[in-house]
Structure formats: structure tokens, C-alpha cells
Design a protein around this motif. Structure first.
Motif, PDB file in Angstrom:
ATOM      1  N   GLY A 238      37.121  35.767 -38.239  1.00 44.00           N
ATOM      2  CA  GLY A 238      37.702  36.355 -37.038  1.00 44.00           C
ATOM      3  C   GLY A 238      37.373  35.594 -35.765  1.00 44.00           C
ATOM      4  N   THR A 239      36.437  34.617 -35.853  1.00 44.82           N
ATOM      5  CA  THR A 239      36.099  33.836 -34.665  1.00 44.82           C
ATOM      6  C   THR A 239      36.973  32.591 -34.610  1.00 44.82           C
ATOM      7  N   GLN A 240      37.017  31.975 -33.435  1.00 49.71           N
ATOM      8  CA  GLN A 240      37.796  30.761 -33.284  1.00 49.71           C
ATOM      9  C   GLN A 240      37.215  29.637 -34.136  1.00 49.71           C
ATOM     10  N   ARG A 241      35.898  29.578 -34.232  1.00 51.06           N
ATOM     11  CA  ARG A 241      35.278  28.533 -35.066  1.00 51.06           C
ATOM     12  C   ARG A 241      35.648  28.716 -36.535  1.00 51.06           C
ATOM     13  N   PHE A 242      35.752  29.959 -36.990  1.00 47.82           N
ATOM     14  CA  PHE A 242      36.162  30.218 -38.367  1.00 47.82           C
ATOM     15  C   PHE A 242      37.578  29.679 -38.581  1.00 47.82           C
TER      16      PHE A 242
ATOM     17  N   SER B 123      45.502  20.325 -30.518  1.00 48.15           N
ATOM     18  CA  SER B 123      45.785  20.551 -29.099  1.00 48.15           C
ATOM     19  C   SER B 123      45.341  21.953 -28.689  1.00 48.15           C
ATOM     20  N   GLY B 124      44.756  22.020 -27.510  1.00 47.93           N
ATOM     21  CA  GLY B 124      44.303  23.290 -26.966  1.00 47.93           C
ATOM     22  C   GLY B 124      42.932  23.732 -27.447  1.00 47.93           C
ATOM     23  N   GLU B 125      42.286  22.950 -28.309  1.00 48.38           N
ATOM     24  CA  GLU B 125      40.969  23.321 -28.810  1.00 48.38           C
ATOM     25  C   GLU B 125      39.885  22.566 -28.054  1.00 48.38           C
TER      26      GLU B 125
END
Length: 143
Positions: free
Chosen positions: A20-24, A48-50
Motif C-alpha cells: 500500500g506504500t509508494q515504495r511497495f 517519471s514522477g518518482e
């Protein structure tokens, strides 16, 4: 395989990213691209955008997990008697220094060196100042 997963050995469980996290999500994207047979240059390119630091952190942790797994499969064959020195062939010997217990570069048997190295890496990866678990909080100077 029982010896590979023995907690007293240098094998460590994989460090995981919270679902559920962005890193996941970045981890899943990295895994998918690496397993798809695509060009490796494109696979590690920053989406892009990360955040670049988050992307690098994900790859560092994945690399550690893979190296740890590989080492776990061979560590039983490298004992203090069969590998008395940590070396990179006949010309190079690696010595351990951590400025705590080993204040000067010290020759160690390969298994002991690897144990210390994997412990040190794990401490770095678990250090919130270096690899924060909150997305977008990596310090630019570190990575």
C-alpha cells in the motif's frame, strides 16, 4: 536447504516494503521490469514522477536481498578452515575495519568477514536517516 534458512547463519530474511506504500509499488514495478526480459538500462531508469532517492533505495534493498540469498546458498561451503582469508583471488585480500571492535584493517576468515559485512549493510538499510520508510524523505546527500 534447512541450513540455508538457519537463523544462526548469515542468511537474513528479506527486508520487505509495506503493502500500500509508494515504495511497495516501486518495488513491484522494479520486479516486473527485471523479470520481463526487457533491456536492463530501461528497467532501472527512473519512472517519471518518482523520487530518485526512493527509486535508488528500493534497488539497494532488492540488491541486498538477492546477494544475501545467493550467499546463503553457498556459505556452508566456505568455512573458517576452507576459507581462512577473505580474498578476491591471489592478489587481493580484504580486511575488516569498523572503528569500533576492529579499529585497524584486520585479516579475518571469509565467513567472519561476510557475517560482519552483512550485519553492517543491514544496519545501514535499517537506519531511518539513510533509508527512511516514509516516501520522499531520503536525504539527497546520502544517496
Amino acid at each position: 536447504l534447512k541450513q540455508v534458512f538457519n537463523k544462526d547463519k548469515t542468511f537474513r530474511p528479506k527486508r520487505k516494503f509495506e503493502p500500500g506504500t509508494q515504495r511497495f509499488e516501486l518495488h513491484k514495478r522494479a520486479q516486473a521490469s527485471l523479470n520481463s526480459g526487457v533491456d536492463l538500462k530501461a528497467a532501472v531508469q527512473l519512472p517519471s514522477g518518482e523520487d530518485q532517492n526512493d527509486w535508488v533505495a528500493v534497488h539497494v534493498v532488492d540488491f541486498f536481498n538477492r546477494i544475501n540469498l545467493i550467499y546463503g546458498t553457498i556459505c556452508e561451503f566456505c568455512t573458517e578452515s576452507t576459507c581462512p582469508v577473505m580474498s578476491g583471488g591471489p592478489k587481493y585480500e580484504y580486511r575488516w575495519q569498523d572503528d569500533m571492535k576492529y579499529k585497524k584493517p584486520t585479516a579475518l576468515p571469509a565467513p567472519q568477514y561476510m557475517n560482519l559485512l552483512m550485519d553492517w549493510i543491514e544496519v545501514q538499510i535499517n537506519n531511518e536517516d539513510i533509508f527512511p520508510t516514509s516516501v520522499g524523505k531520503c536525504k539527497e546527500k546520502v544517496l
